[in-house]
Design an enzyme around this catalytic site. Sequence first.
Site: not given
Length: 464
Positions: A112-113
Amino acid sequence: MKYISTRGRVAPIGFIDMFLMGLGEDGGLIVPETIPTVSQERLESWSGLSFQHLMFEIVSLYANGEIPDADLKKLIQDSYAGFTSPDVLPLTTLNDSLSVMELFHGPTFAFKDVALQLMGNLYAYVAKQRNEIINILGATSGDTGASAISSVRGKDGIRICILHPNGKVSRVQELQMTTVQDDNVLNLSVNGNFDDCQGIIKELFADLPFKSKYHLRAINSINFVRILAQSVYYFYAYLQLPKEKRANGVSFSIPTGNFGNIFSGMLAKKMGVPINQLLLATNENNILERFIREGVYKPEGFRMTHSPSMDIQVASNFERYLYYFLGEDAVEVSARMERFKSEGRLTFLPEEVARIQRDLSAYGVGNDECLQTIRSYKDEYGYLLDPHSACGIAAYERAGAPDAGTFVSLATAHPAKFDEAIRLLGIEQQFPERIQELFDKPQRQTVVDNAKVEIAKQLESFFV
């Protein structure tokens, strides 16, 4: 480039307005009016570009020049400066047919980063340019919340509230969210599951007076910018492979629960990446596998698994797939989503199922099989997988036809985030320092009932 809704009742808008809208005001998901295509010649010319440079090239195709090139380049450089790998997303070869793309080298050790660091910086940029407060609201099955909070904590002009299911995320995921002490962060731990959290988020965004009053913005994968940023790693994986390995196209095995990660692959394919097969890997909450195999989209009994970030039954991005599957017919999309809302299921005709299976294949991985895969790859290759990445590998092994050419399996999280599962195998791992230090920090969160009215009250107090 203009952006519209899958339900057809949002006037075409620009890139930044699309980013700020998040969920369409008609309840649909935002998509581009047209998807830009990249010729094979141009694609090959990008070979050798850094991930940051490639991100700039692809985002520029969608941004309409609304962000000056110099500003966009800086946003991108700042977003990936905190990744621990010089390649940002390194590609590890395990055997002649299989490579693993590691998406977990960002601040919170999860894929998700890749999108959320960019989105957090973009929100800060827009808040400064427009001189306005941005209130971000999201739900998480574990990783999105930590990544979103990391991307905006302490930033001027931004407040963020994240809902997560109480007791249904890993200990590290919980700590990554709840040990953040910045005053612009609110964590709500909901007595329910992720689908409950996500349902409340959609209700609040659909409440247009409430959304407008509190300037709500989305950071979940309902926001198309999240999908766009994730599509870049399909380009990057393809271009990192040796020419002889990608000469006949590449296939991907993709752990997914909310359909965002695999839809990003579909977007990359539509843009021109030579992708042969998109293999959806899920766990025992396998509504998406049943949809692809049987043509029935229907939530069933919720199961807790070793891969909690995929413990999802109602996938937000399913509607985006449906939109393109139905030939971009917004009227038909609206009718089917209304049917799903009223009946709790969608059933597809045999000829439709055949078309679905030309787009996608799928495999649901049981808990025991997930652990067996972690063990076998540790023994055979000395490579430790987290449970979600193990689902991707298991799907490749069982359903992906390992003899069918080059496969890339996406490794979506660092195994240290899910040590509860790893310890079941008697495997001890060394935690990265940034994870180890979490266990000594105090937590701050509010436990709430699964009720829109209670959560709205919390937001009214926080977003004042």
